[in-house]
Write a protein that holds these residues in place. Structure first.
Motif, PDB file in Angstrom:
ATOM      1  N   ILE A  19      -2.161 -26.013  -5.988  1.00  0.00           N
ATOM      2  CA  ILE A  19      -3.511 -24.769  -6.683  1.00  0.00           C
ATOM      3  C   ILE A  19      -3.928 -23.868  -7.836  1.00  0.00           C
ATOM      4  O   ILE A  19      -4.675 -24.321  -8.676  1.00  0.00           O
ATOM      5  CB  ILE A  19      -3.874 -23.571  -5.211  1.00  0.00           C
ATOM      6  CG1 ILE A  19      -3.694 -24.123  -4.365  1.00  0.00           C
ATOM      7  CG2 ILE A  19      -4.365 -23.172  -5.729  1.00  0.00           C
ATOM      8  CD1 ILE A  19      -5.126 -25.443  -3.232  1.00  0.00           C
TER       9      ILE A  19
ATOM     10  N   GLN B  63     -14.652 -23.006  -2.884  1.00  0.00           N
ATOM     11  CA  GLN B  63     -15.255 -21.516  -3.946  1.00  0.00           C
ATOM     12  C   GLN B  63     -14.668 -21.382  -5.025  1.00  0.00           C
ATOM     13  O   GLN B  63     -15.141 -20.490  -5.804  1.00  0.00           O
ATOM     14  CB  GLN B  63     -14.141 -20.826  -3.252  1.00  0.00           C
ATOM     15  CG  GLN B  63     -13.918 -20.456  -1.631  1.00  0.00           C
ATOM     16  CD  GLN B  63     -13.177 -19.830  -0.773  1.00  0.00           C
ATOM     17  OE1 GLN B  63     -11.906 -19.880  -0.226  1.00  0.00           O
ATOM     18  NE2 GLN B  63     -13.868 -18.957  -0.268  1.00  0.00           N
TER      19      GLN B  63
ATOM     20  N   LYS C 175     -10.942 -26.143  -0.046  1.00  0.00           N
ATOM     21  CA  LYS C 175     -11.619 -24.886   0.270  1.00  0.00           C
ATOM     22  C   LYS C 175     -11.380 -24.539  -2.003  1.00  0.00           C
ATOM     23  O   LYS C 175     -12.761 -23.898  -2.517  1.00  0.00           O
ATOM     24  CB  LYS C 175     -10.719 -24.217   0.625  1.00  0.00           C
ATOM     25  CG  LYS C 175     -10.896 -22.760   1.422  1.00  0.00           C
ATOM     26  CD  LYS C 175      -9.752 -22.110   1.664  1.00  0.00           C
ATOM     27  CE  LYS C 175     -10.385 -20.550   1.719  1.00  0.00           C
ATOM     28  NZ  LYS C 175      -9.615 -19.651   2.840  1.00  0.00           N
ATOM     29  N   LEU C 176     -10.242 -24.633  -2.419  1.00  0.00           N
ATOM     30  CA  LEU C 176     -10.277 -24.642  -3.612  1.00  0.00           C
ATOM     31  C   LEU C 176     -11.179 -24.631  -4.178  1.00  0.00           C
ATOM     32  O   LEU C 176     -12.087 -24.305  -4.955  1.00  0.00           O
ATOM     33  CB  LEU C 176      -9.179 -24.774  -4.755  1.00  0.00           C
ATOM     34  CG  LEU C 176      -8.573 -24.273  -5.767  1.00  0.00           C
ATOM     35  CD1 LEU C 176      -8.343 -23.349  -5.905  1.00  0.00           C
ATOM     36  CD2 LEU C 176      -8.122 -25.679  -6.858  1.00  0.00           C
TER      37      LEU C 176
ATOM     38  N   CYS D  66       2.247 -26.771  -1.731  1.00  0.00           N
ATOM     39  CA  CYS D  66       0.342 -26.813  -1.604  1.00  0.00           C
ATOM     40  C   CYS D  66       0.473 -25.086  -3.019  1.00  0.00           C
ATOM     41  O   CYS D  66      -0.801 -25.455  -3.695  1.00  0.00           O
ATOM     42  CB  CYS D  66       0.088 -25.681  -0.841  1.00  0.00           C
ATOM     43  SG  CYS D  66       0.726 -26.552   0.934  1.00  0.00           S
ATOM     44  N   THR D  67       1.078 -24.506  -2.992  1.00  0.00           N
ATOM     45  CA  THR D  67       0.734 -23.087  -3.599  1.00  0.00           C
ATOM     46  C   THR D  67       0.573 -24.153  -5.621  1.00  0.00           C
ATOM     47  O   THR D  67      -0.116 -23.220  -6.347  1.00  0.00           O
ATOM     48  CB  THR D  67       1.688 -22.499  -4.012  1.00  0.00           C
ATOM     49  OG1 THR D  67       2.267 -21.675  -2.399  1.00  0.00           O
ATOM     50  CG2 THR D  67       1.818 -21.352  -4.650  1.00  0.00           C
TER      51      THR D  67
ATOM     52  N   VAL E 171      -7.806 -15.949  -6.249  1.00  0.00           N
ATOM     53  CA  VAL E 171      -7.293 -17.955  -5.956  1.00  0.00           C
ATOM     54  C   VAL E 171      -6.091 -17.368  -4.705  1.00  0.00           C
ATOM     55  O   VAL E 171      -6.248 -18.277  -3.937  1.00  0.00           O
ATOM     56  CB  VAL E 171      -6.821 -18.454  -7.093  1.00  0.00           C
ATOM     57  CG1 VAL E 171      -6.906 -19.929  -6.436  1.00  0.00           C
ATOM     58  CG2 VAL E 171      -7.994 -18.591  -7.440  1.00  0.00           C
TER      59      VAL E 171
ATOM     60  N   LYS F  23      -7.038 -27.801   1.439  1.00  0.00           N
ATOM     61  CA  LYS F  23      -6.301 -26.281   0.568  1.00  0.00           C
ATOM     62  C   LYS F  23      -6.793 -26.473  -0.606  1.00  0.00           C
ATOM     63  O   LYS F  23      -7.796 -25.297  -1.481  1.00  0.00           O
ATOM     64  CB  LYS F  23      -5.069 -25.519   0.613  1.00  0.00           C
ATOM     65  CG  LYS F  23      -4.113 -24.927   1.130  1.00  0.00           C
ATOM     66  CD  LYS F  23      -3.116 -24.446   1.151  1.00  0.00           C
ATOM     67  CE  LYS F  23      -2.557 -24.054   2.761  1.00  0.00           C
ATOM     68  NZ  LYS F  23      -1.389 -23.029   2.764  1.00  0.00           N
ATOM     69  N   GLN F  24      -7.102 -27.966  -1.317  1.00  0.00           N
ATOM     70  CA  GLN F  24      -7.458 -28.186  -2.588  1.00  0.00           C
ATOM     71  C   GLN F  24      -9.016 -28.035  -2.284  1.00  0.00           C
ATOM     72  O   GLN F  24      -9.882 -27.929  -3.304  1.00  0.00           O
ATOM     73  CB  GLN F  24      -6.881 -29.790  -2.792  1.00  0.00           C
ATOM     74  CG  GLN F  24      -5.850 -29.799  -3.027  1.00  0.00           C
ATOM     75  CD  GLN F  24      -5.698 -29.237  -5.023  1.00  0.00           C
ATOM     76  OE1 GLN F  24      -6.801 -29.434  -5.768  1.00  0.00           O
ATOM     77  NE2 GLN F  24      -4.951 -28.370  -4.906  1.00  0.00           N
TER      78      GLN F  24
ATOM     79  N   THR G 133      -6.607 -18.821  -0.650  1.00  0.00           N
ATOM     80  CA  THR G 133      -5.845 -19.855  -0.543  1.00  0.00           C
ATOM     81  C   THR G 133      -5.161 -20.020   0.632  1.00  0.00           C
ATOM     82  O   THR G 133      -3.532 -21.485   0.393  1.00  0.00           O
ATOM     83  CB  THR G 133      -5.276 -20.912  -2.157  1.00  0.00           C
ATOM     84  OG1 THR G 133      -4.826 -20.404  -2.462  1.00  0.00           O
ATOM     85  CG2 THR G 133      -6.528 -21.240  -2.371  1.00  0.00           C
ATOM     86  N   HIS G 134      -4.052 -19.114   1.012  1.00  0.00           N
ATOM     87  CA  HIS G 134      -2.985 -18.942   2.253  1.00  0.00           C
ATOM     88  C   HIS G 134      -3.548 -18.482   3.118  1.00  0.00           C
ATOM     89  O   HIS G 134      -4.399 -17.064   3.309  1.00  0.00           O
ATOM     90  CB  HIS G 134      -2.255 -18.479   1.600  1.00  0.00           C
ATOM     91  CG  HIS G 134      -1.553 -17.148   0.582  1.00  0.00           C
ATOM     92  ND1 HIS G 134      -2.233 -17.024   0.025  1.00  0.00           N
ATOM     93  CD2 HIS G 134      -0.147 -17.142   1.677  1.00  0.00           C
ATOM     94  CE1 HIS G 134      -1.844 -15.531   0.280  1.00  0.00           C
ATOM     95  NE2 HIS G 134      -0.454 -15.562   1.093  1.00  0.00           N
TER      96      HIS G 134
END
Length: 177
Positions: free
Chosen positions: A17, A169, A165-166, A13-14, A72, A162-163, A76-77
């Motif tokens: 991002i 935002q 949301k990135l 995930c990280t 970021v 998560k992508q 994102t977590h």
């Protein structure tokens, strides 16, 4: 080129991002913060090595700052769950910033204090600040995981939100914006 090392749960995930951000030249998934040499995925997942799944980010500070990376990271977590991100549980999934110098340590500490003061999260932030130690790259099959396996159920259920949301935002900071 500057370096940041961040742990925010699953490194798949990280990594996805931070790869999307302008000014980020390279992101490598790996292990840091443990007490054994040359850990591998299986040993880290056992919880016995003390390592966190993390990413090491090479970035150009003329394009994106460490402060922006922190924004970021926290957006994102979930930095309020101890040793857990969603269904991933264990110290290898902890939220941690592995600072490379005193300035990164100060910036991270101050940003956490600001988030706490503004009560951005409904629970206390448990993200640890740890001095960067030896970073062990993860096995090749973990690198660029979302890019190569984005159609898989885990990627669709966990990474894709998560992508999204990135993109909502931080659209102005994305490589494809």
């Amino acid at each position: 080129m500057s370096k940041a090392t961040l742990a925010a749960g699953c490194f798949w995930c990280t990594e996805s991002i931070f790869l999307a951000l302008q000014g980020v030249r390279q992101v490598q998934s790996g292990y840091i913060g443990g007490h054994t040499s040359n850990p591998d995925y299986r040993s880290v997942c056992s919880g016995q090595t003390g390592h966190a799944e993390a990413v090491q980010i090479d970035f150009d500070e003329q394009i994106i700052s460490f402060s922006q990376l922190l924004q970021v990271f926290f957006a994102t977590h979930d930095p309020t769950t101890l040793n857990r991100q969603g269904h991933d549980v264990g110290s290898q999934y902890r939220s941690a910033i592995f600072y490379h110098d005193a300035e990164q340590q100060r910036m991270a500490r101050d940003y956490i204090a600001t988030l706490e003061q503004q009560q951005i999260f409904s629970a206390p932030i448990v993200t640890t600040l740890e001095a960067a130690s030896h970073f062990y790259p993860a096995e090749d099959y973990h690198q660029r995981y979302f890019e190569l396996h984005g159609h898989e159920p885990y990627c669709q259920a966990v990474i894709l939100p998560k992508q999204m949301k990135l993109r909502r935002q931080f659209a102005q900071w994305l490589k494809d914006s």
